[in-house]
Enzyme design. Structure first.
Site, PDB file in Angstrom:
ATOM      1  N   ASP A 227       0.856  -1.181   0.000  1.00 51.65           N
ATOM      2  CA  ASP A 227       0.000   0.000   0.000  1.00 51.65           C
ATOM      3  C   ASP A 227       0.894   1.233   0.000  1.00 51.65           C
ATOM      4  O   ASP A 227       1.658   1.455   0.944  1.00 51.65           O
ATOM      5  CB  ASP A 227      -0.924  -0.002   1.217  1.00 51.65           C
ATOM      6  CG  ASP A 227      -1.831   1.211   1.253  1.00 51.65           C
ATOM      7  OD1 ASP A 227      -2.793   1.269   0.465  1.00 51.65           O
ATOM      8  OD2 ASP A 227      -1.568   2.128   2.076  1.00 51.65           O
ATOM      9  N   GLU A 323      -1.529  -1.705  -6.224  1.00 56.96           N
ATOM     10  CA  GLU A 323      -2.761  -1.033  -6.621  1.00 56.96           C
ATOM     11  C   GLU A 323      -2.586  -0.326  -7.957  1.00 56.96           C
ATOM     12  O   GLU A 323      -1.488   0.117  -8.308  1.00 56.96           O
ATOM     13  CB  GLU A 323      -3.181  -0.011  -5.565  1.00 56.96           C
ATOM     14  CG  GLU A 323      -3.598  -0.610  -4.239  1.00 56.96           C
ATOM     15  CD  GLU A 323      -3.993   0.453  -3.243  1.00 56.96           C
ATOM     16  OE1 GLU A 323      -5.185   0.502  -2.870  1.00 56.96           O
ATOM     17  OE2 GLU A 323      -3.121   1.240  -2.847  1.00 56.96           O
ATOM     18  N   ASP A 405      -3.326   2.170   6.810  1.00 57.91           N
ATOM     19  CA  ASP A 405      -2.434   1.622   5.798  1.00 57.91           C
ATOM     20  C   ASP A 405      -2.148   0.144   6.023  1.00 57.91           C
ATOM     21  O   ASP A 405      -2.034  -0.633   5.062  1.00 57.91           O
ATOM     22  CB  ASP A 405      -1.130   2.414   5.765  1.00 57.91           C
ATOM     23  CG  ASP A 405      -1.342   3.869   5.382  1.00 57.91           C
ATOM     24  OD1 ASP A 405      -2.353   4.166   4.705  1.00 57.91           O
ATOM     25  OD2 ASP A 405      -0.517   4.715   5.779  1.00 57.91           O
TER      26      ASP A 405
END
Length: 484
Positions: A227, A323, A405
């Site tokens: 992340d 991502e 996170d």
């Protein structure tokens, strides 16, 4: 030396080295890059001249059969026209023979690629933002680059010099012993060389065909979810439950004070003015060079940190989940644009993509709309809203309290199991996407889908009479011209 024989296991890889040219070699490098830019501008003007001529003739009421013929933009056609014009065109008369032919081929090849991208974008066959018509390159803003594909391209025996066509022997800043040993052992072959001026110095990049063995990672059965963020550059959670944080070095923030002082000094000097023709003073050039060195140092520090991070991740984990961030949209936030640009989210994904491929790992890209931060990593409940200022995730269903996170990284790591077992929908590159409509009997299959006629293009536009050829390039050009 025996003839190089390509074998299975060879990959295309680039080796980049810094150059230390003397004054004469630096001038020759700039001349070659300037020749490439001039050839590019000539090609753009030569092709678009027929476009504007046809548009002007249409306003005069001239029939379609009597209009000026379209000029092709394929590379062979541009080379043929350039070889005829270089002897008479005043832009090349008297100096074109000073540079290698590869310099002009570089500009013509770039122009052909620019027109191809423009045509595909007009016809809807190119992903990404819509491409405009190729424009002329400015002498002040154009990047200095030139590519050599033929001629003498080699690394000398001492591994401290390179030989390029018409440029001769140029010293390398650091030894190229690794590439030279591979070439002498017939484990690599140099395909081309590109010289480029960036960050205040010259570089040469060799495109090579190298025999590379797949390196086994440390934990091949472990998946990690990454992340990315501004407060913490990367939060990594693996499938075993271990969480690691990589702090954001913030190289630009640490150099802002020095940049302000350097910019203030530059603003007090007599700089160039194109409107009045005023030239920059020596003190302005010296202050501007100092400011540029600060920017170059920040860029080098950022690149070094990102390479160390991605290399460590690709060498340890067998599966990496990242991502699909909309970085261009995130940069529109004026409050966080500088921090996001300094972090380098897009560069991290690019490096992980090719480094995991080299190590034989698997990379999974989560869908852009996957709610990694809003989903509870314990029970799977999804919150409707989670503002950015809320840094702690509190689940209303199971009562889990976790850092925002850390929770997102755990959800990303869980996607690796979904892609492996088939519970998720994986794309060509392992991209997990949501399916808006399941595949069923009502969808058209390859057997029931009607075939497109051979005479029609993908965009449905008619091919011009003088463009009726079998090559795909000519069909693409004709479709773009009908839409122009």
């Amino acid at each position: 030396m025996k003839k190089f024989q390509p074998q299975p296991g060879f990959v295309v890889q680039a080796y980049k080295f810094a150059l230390d040219p003397n004054a004469g070699q630096g001038a020759a490098l700039r001349s070659h890059c300037g020749a490439a830019r001039t050839a590019y501008n000539w090609a753009v003007g030569w092709v678009t001249a027929s476009w504007w001529q046809r548009r002007a003739e249409e306003t005069y009421g001239i029939g379609a059969d009597e209009l000026t013929q379209w000029r092709p933009w394929s590379l062979p056609a541009l080379r043929k026209a350039f070889n005829e014009a270089k002897h008479t065109d005043p832009r090349f008369a008297g100096w074109w023979a000073e540079n290698s032919k590869e310099a002009y081929s570089t500009g013509l090849a770039n122009a052909a690629a620019a027109f191809d991208n423009y045509a595909k974008s007009k016809n809807g066959r190119r992903k990404g933002r819509r491409m405009g018509m190729p424009r002329f390159k400015s002498k002040r803003k154009a990047r200095l680059a030139c590519r050599f594909t033929t001629g003498v391209i080699r690394i000398e025996a001492a591994a401290r010099h390179v030989t390029l066509p018409r440029l001769g022997i140029i010293r390398i800043h650091e030894p190229a012993r690794g590439l030279l040993d591979r070439v002498q052992a017939q484990a690599a072959r140099i395909l081309s060389a590109t010289v480029r001026h960036e960050r205040g110095r010259w570089f040469v990049s060799f495109q090579t065909e190298v025999k590379r063995e797949i390196r086994r990672v440390t934990r091949p059965d472990t998946a990690v979810g990454i992340d990315l963020g501004v407060k913490t550059l990367a939060v990594m959670a693996d499938s075993t439950g271990e969480i690691r944080e990589v702090p954001n070095p913030r190289h630009l923030d640490s150099a802002l004070k020095l940049l302000r002082l350097a910019s203030r000094t530059v603003s007090r000097r007599q700089g160039p003015d194109r409107r009045t023709g005023q030239k920059a003073s020596k003190r302005w050039e010296k202050a501007n060079a100092h400011r540029n060195r600060v920017h170059h140092r920040v860029a080098n520090l950022r690149a070094d940190a990102l390479h160390k991070l991605t290399t460590a991740v690709a060498a340890e984990y067998g599966t990496v989940v990242i991502e699909d961030l909309n970085v261009a949209g995130m940069l529109r936030n004026r409050c966080l644009a500088r921090q996001i640009a300094d972090a380098g989210f897009g560069e991290i994904r690019r490096q992980l993509t090719y480094k995991t491929r080299q190590n034989g790992c698997r990379i999974v890209t989560a869908d852009r709309w996957f709610p990694s931060s809003k989903t509870c990593s314990g029970c799977g409940a999804v919150k409707a809203k989670l503002p950015l200022h809320v840094r702690t995730y509190e689940c209303d269903a199971c009562g889990l309290v976790l850092d925002r996170d850390d929770n997102a990284a755990r959800n990303l790591a869980a996607l690796a199991a979904a892609a492996a077992t088939g519970t998720g929908v994986a794309g060509d590159q392992g991209t997990l996407k949501r399916v808006s409509k399941p595949r069923g009997a009502d969808q058209k299959t390859r057997a029931t889908r009607p075939r497109r006629k051979a005479g029609t293009g993908r965009a449905g536009g008619a091919i011009l009479p003088h463009q009726r050829q079998t090559e795909t390039r000519d069909r693409t050009q004709a479709e773009a011209l009908t839409l122009w």
